[in-house]
Scaffold this motif. Structure first.
Motif, PDB file in Angstrom:
ATOM      1  N   VAL A  27       0.800  -1.227   0.000  1.00 31.66           N
ATOM      2  CA  VAL A  27       0.000   0.000   0.000  1.00 31.66           C
ATOM      3  C   VAL A  27       0.835   1.281   0.000  1.00 31.66           C
ATOM      4  O   VAL A  27       0.602   2.173  -0.827  1.00 31.66           O
ATOM      5  N   PRO A  28       1.811   1.458   0.910  1.00 30.60           N
ATOM      6  CA  PRO A  28       2.558   2.723   0.883  1.00 30.60           C
ATOM      7  C   PRO A  28       3.392   2.905  -0.380  1.00 30.60           C
ATOM      8  O   PRO A  28       3.734   4.043  -0.723  1.00 30.60           O
ATOM      9  N   GLN A  29       3.720   1.834  -1.081  1.00 28.54           N
ATOM     10  CA  GLN A  29       4.500   1.965  -2.306  1.00 28.54           C
ATOM     11  C   GLN A  29       3.624   2.315  -3.498  1.00 28.54           C
ATOM     12  O   GLN A  29       4.030   3.084  -4.377  1.00 28.54           O
ATOM     13  N   VAL A  30       2.423   1.761  -3.537  1.00 27.93           N
ATOM     14  CA  VAL A  30       1.501   2.045  -4.635  1.00 27.93           C
ATOM     15  C   VAL A  30       0.722   3.331  -4.379  1.00 27.93           C
ATOM     16  O   VAL A  30       0.370   4.061  -5.310  1.00 27.93           O
ATOM     17  N   GLY A  31       0.431   3.603  -3.112  1.00 24.28           N
ATOM     18  CA  GLY A  31      -0.239   4.851  -2.761  1.00 24.28           C
ATOM     19  C   GLY A  31      -1.743   4.785  -2.720  1.00 24.28           C
ATOM     20  O   GLY A  31      -2.400   5.825  -2.579  1.00 24.28           O
ATOM     21  N   ILE A  32      -2.308   3.585  -2.806  1.00 26.74           N
ATOM     22  CA  ILE A  32      -3.766   3.456  -2.769  1.00 26.74           C
ATOM     23  C   ILE A  32      -4.128   2.026  -2.406  1.00 26.74           C
ATOM     24  O   ILE A  32      -3.374   1.083  -2.682  1.00 26.74           O
ATOM     25  N   ILE A  33      -5.290   1.872  -1.777  1.00 26.52           N
ATOM     26  CA  ILE A  33      -5.875   0.553  -1.537  1.00 26.52           C
ATOM     27  C   ILE A  33      -7.374   0.703  -1.728  1.00 26.52           C
ATOM     28  O   ILE A  33      -8.009   1.578  -1.118  1.00 26.52           O
ATOM     29  N   ASN A  34      -7.954  -0.092  -2.599  1.00 29.02           N
ATOM     30  CA  ASN A  34      -9.394  -0.026  -2.848  1.00 29.02           C
ATOM     31  C   ASN A  34      -9.963  -1.433  -2.975  1.00 29.02           C
ATOM     32  O   ASN A  34      -9.205  -2.420  -2.995  1.00 29.02           O
ATOM     33  N   PRO A  35     -11.294  -1.565  -3.056  1.00 24.26           N
ATOM     34  CA  PRO A  35     -11.914  -2.902  -3.055  1.00 24.26           C
ATOM     35  C   PRO A  35     -11.531  -3.795  -4.228  1.00 24.26           C
ATOM     36  O   PRO A  35     -11.794  -4.996  -4.190  1.00 24.26           O
ATOM     37  N   SER A  36     -10.908  -3.247  -5.254  1.00 20.97           N
ATOM     38  CA  SER A  36     -10.519  -4.093  -6.391  1.00 20.97           C
ATOM     39  C   SER A  36      -9.489  -5.145  -5.986  1.00 20.97           C
ATOM     40  O   SER A  36      -9.346  -6.166  -6.669  1.00 20.97           O
ATOM     41  N   GLU A  37      -8.776  -4.908  -4.875  1.00 23.22           N
ATOM     42  CA  GLU A  37      -7.814  -5.906  -4.398  1.00 23.22           C
ATOM     43  C   GLU A  37      -8.524  -7.166  -3.889  1.00 23.22           C
ATOM     44  O   GLU A  37      -7.896  -8.214  -3.749  1.00 23.22           O
ATOM     45  N   PHE A  38      -9.811  -7.052  -3.570  1.00 21.97           N
ATOM     46  CA  PHE A  38     -10.596  -8.212  -3.158  1.00 21.97           C
ATOM     47  C   PHE A  38     -11.112  -9.011  -4.353  1.00 21.97           C
ATOM     48  O   PHE A  38     -11.729 -10.055  -4.169  1.00 21.97           O
ATOM     49  N   SER A  39     -10.891  -8.510  -5.551  1.00 24.22           N
ATOM     50  CA  SER A  39     -11.463  -9.144  -6.741  1.00 24.22           C
ATOM     51  C   SER A  39     -11.057 -10.608  -6.850  1.00 24.22           C
ATOM     52  O   SER A  39      -9.875 -10.949  -6.705  1.00 24.22           O
ATOM     53  N   PRO A  40     -12.015 -11.511  -7.104  1.00 24.11           N
ATOM     54  CA  PRO A  40     -11.666 -12.932  -7.301  1.00 24.11           C
ATOM     55  C   PRO A  40     -10.680 -13.149  -8.434  1.00 24.11           C
ATOM     56  O   PRO A  40      -9.882 -14.086  -8.393  1.00 24.11           O
ATOM     57  N   ILE A  41     -10.707 -12.269  -9.438  1.00 25.88           N
ATOM     58  CA  ILE A  41      -9.769 -12.406 -10.553  1.00 25.88           C
ATOM     59  C   ILE A  41      -8.335 -12.251 -10.067  1.00 25.88           C
ATOM     60  O   ILE A  41      -7.417 -12.950 -10.517  1.00 25.88           O
ATOM     61  N   PHE A  42      -8.129 -11.330  -9.124  1.00 25.46           N
ATOM     62  CA  PHE A  42      -6.791 -11.120  -8.578  1.00 25.46           C
ATOM     63  C   PHE A  42      -6.319 -12.366  -7.839  1.00 25.46           C
ATOM     64  O   PHE A  42      -5.155 -12.774  -7.965  1.00 25.46           O
ATOM     65  N   SER A  43      -7.199 -12.988  -7.073  1.00 25.16           N
ATOM     66  CA  SER A  43      -6.824 -14.205  -6.349  1.00 25.16           C
ATOM     67  C   SER A  43      -6.490 -15.342  -7.306  1.00 25.16           C
ATOM     68  O   SER A  43      -5.576 -16.134  -7.050  1.00 25.16           O
ATOM     69  N   ILE A  44      -7.226 -15.431  -8.401  1.00 22.38           N
ATOM     70  CA  ILE A  44      -6.921 -16.447  -9.410  1.00 22.38           C
ATOM     71  C   ILE A  44      -5.566 -16.165 -10.054  1.00 22.38           C
ATOM     72  O   ILE A  44      -4.779 -17.075 -10.337  1.00 22.38           O
ATOM     73  N   GLU A  45      -5.289 -14.893 -10.278  1.00 21.87           N
ATOM     74  CA  GLU A  45      -4.006 -14.509 -10.869  1.00 21.87           C
ATOM     75  C   GLU A  45      -2.836 -14.919  -9.969  1.00 21.87           C
ATOM     76  O   GLU A  45      -1.774 -15.325 -10.464  1.00 21.87           O
ATOM     77  N   ILE A  46      -3.019 -14.838  -8.664  1.00 21.13           N
ATOM     78  CA  ILE A  46      -1.966 -15.261  -7.732  1.00 21.13           C
ATOM     79  C   ILE A  46      -1.653 -16.739  -7.922  1.00 21.13           C
ATOM     80  O   ILE A  46      -0.484 -17.155  -7.910  1.00 21.13           O
ATOM     81  N   VAL A  47      -2.699 -17.539  -8.090  1.00 27.56           N
ATOM     82  CA  VAL A  47      -2.506 -18.974  -8.321  1.00 27.56           C
ATOM     83  C   VAL A  47      -1.720 -19.199  -9.609  1.00 27.56           C
ATOM     84  O   VAL A  47      -0.867 -20.100  -9.687  1.00 27.56           O
ATOM     85  N   LEU A  48      -1.969 -18.367 -10.619  1.00 25.75           N
ATOM     86  CA  LEU A  48      -1.237 -18.493 -11.877  1.00 25.75           C
ATOM     87  C   LEU A  48       0.251 -18.199 -11.672  1.00 25.75           C
ATOM     88  O   LEU A  48       1.101 -18.834 -12.308  1.00 25.75           O
TER      89      LEU A  48
END
Length: 384
Positions: A280-301
């Motif tokens: 968060v402090p490096q990117v400068g923002i945190i919003n609900p898109s980080e909860f996106s299921p697509i992001f979690s699937i991407e981590i598995v990839l």
């Protein structure tokens, strides 16, 4: 290795861990040197923007290590680790918002700007304490850890496994995403938390702070890797692998499998929370898109590409995929998802063990590549 060696110190005697830590520390030192010692016009100079980008990659690498711990060594395919990552990020974001004080757009010393805009008259109770660094850093661990504890206790106690558990974890992160999008939740709604000023008194816009965050993320990755290696190499890790390969047989031997699953799941969630807090402090923002299921699937990839059940493969996959994402989204933004899907298919077909498996094969002596591992194997070549 001496038998009395502490379980936490054992990874330092492993050649693979020594190699990983050596490469990581060398990379941190090289980037730092090229950023500080060379002028901006030099062709080898590493800009502060690049340092921040690399720091983001390292936070993703720590998240990938956390996922590999539960998927690679416990057999739990979690499609909801983005939720733990986001909770750690929101805990850090709440602390950073409280540090803004009266320097915000509306000048309120207590309420963040979005609360003033929404006509809130007081700070919600769950924001109390986040003006103190120790409390915020504690919540970075506790928020994802407690969620994983409650969720894991209910799931593992009910013996929910396989694809059903994966679907439930994905449903968890989707539900949290919908909740955090609501303005009345008090987390900034769709816009999230942003406009951070300082961290522990250091200006987040300064080059020195950016470099410090990059180094802190690299050290956190090293510590997280060592912790995971220590768990994997311990008796706990051996029981976890046995659970992954034959859960019914492990239960028959008398092990309380759900306890092992719950412990490692909670540890993995806490590591994901730390990764989010560093992100968060490096990117400068945190919003609900980080909860996106697509992001979690991407981590598995990331983990699948790098190599499941290797830990260092997860680091390789996270860095390579996110670097490719940075390049592709700059050149062909609409083609990135297609490229990611095609990459995953190619890896599944051609490299089932990922990049780490390919490296292990390449580094293996040629004689061992030609011969089976078992000398008594009936398929052993006659010339052997």
């Amino acid at each position: 290795m001496h038998s009395s060696t502490s379980w936490l110190a054992r990874p330092f005697f492993e050649r693979s861990t020594q190699r990983f830590l050596g490469i990581l520390l060398a990379a941190l030192a090289t980037v730092t040197l090229l950023n500080l010692a060379l002028p901006a016009g030099h062709p080898l100079h590493v800009s502060t923007y690049t340092v921040t980008l690399l720091g983001k990659y390292l936070s993703y690498a720590l998240l990938a290590v956390a996922v590999d711990l539960v998927w690679g060594y416990l057999g739990i395919l979690s499609l909801g680790h983005g939720a733990f990552f986001a909770l750690g990020g929101y805990a850090m974001g709440m602390y950073l918002m409280r540090q803004i004080g009266d320097r915000g757009t509306y000048g309120d010393p207590v309420l963040p700007d979005f609360m003033v805009f929404l006509d809130w008259d007081s700070l919600p109770w769950y924001w109390l304490g986040f003006d103190m660094a120790w409390f915020a850093f504690l919540m970075v661990l506790l928020a994802p850890g407690l969620l994983a504890l409650v969720f894991g206790f209910l799931a593992f106690r009910s013996r929910v496994t396989g694809v059903y558990l994966s679907i439930i974890t994905q449903a968890l992160t989707f539900a949290l995403m919908l909740a955090f999008f609501r303005n009345e939740m008090g987390f900034g709604g769709n816009n999230g938390l942003t406009d951070f000023k300082e961290l522990l008194g250091f200006d987040l816009r300064s080059d020195a702070t950016r470099l410090g965050l990059f180094l802190a993320t690299g050290i956190a990755l090293a510590l997280g890797y060592v912790l995971c290696r220590a768990i994997v190499a311990s008796k706990l890790g051996r029981v976890s692998v046995a659970t992954r390969d034959a859960e019914a047989r492990t239960r028959f031997l008398g092990y309380r499998v759900e306890r092992f699953q719950l412990f490692i799941f909670v540890v993995s969630a806490m590591l994901a929370g730390v990764a989010g807090a560093l992100y968060v402090p490096q990117v400068g923002i945190i919003n609900p898109s980080e909860f996106s299921p697509i992001f979690s699937i991407e981590i598995v990839l990331w983990v699948a590409l790098g190599g499941r059940a290797t830990l260092y493969g997860a680091v390789i996959g996270a860095i390579l995929v996110n670097y490719a994402k940075t390049v592709f989204t700059g050149v062909m933004p609409d083609a990135w998802l297609f490229a990611l899907g095609g990459l995953f298919v190619l890896v599944t077909v051609l490299l089932p063990k990922g990049i780490a498996g390919l490296l292990a094969y390449r580094l293996k002596p040629r004689r061992l590549q030609r011969e089976p591992a078992d000398p008594s194997s009936p398929h052993r070549e006659a010339s052997a």
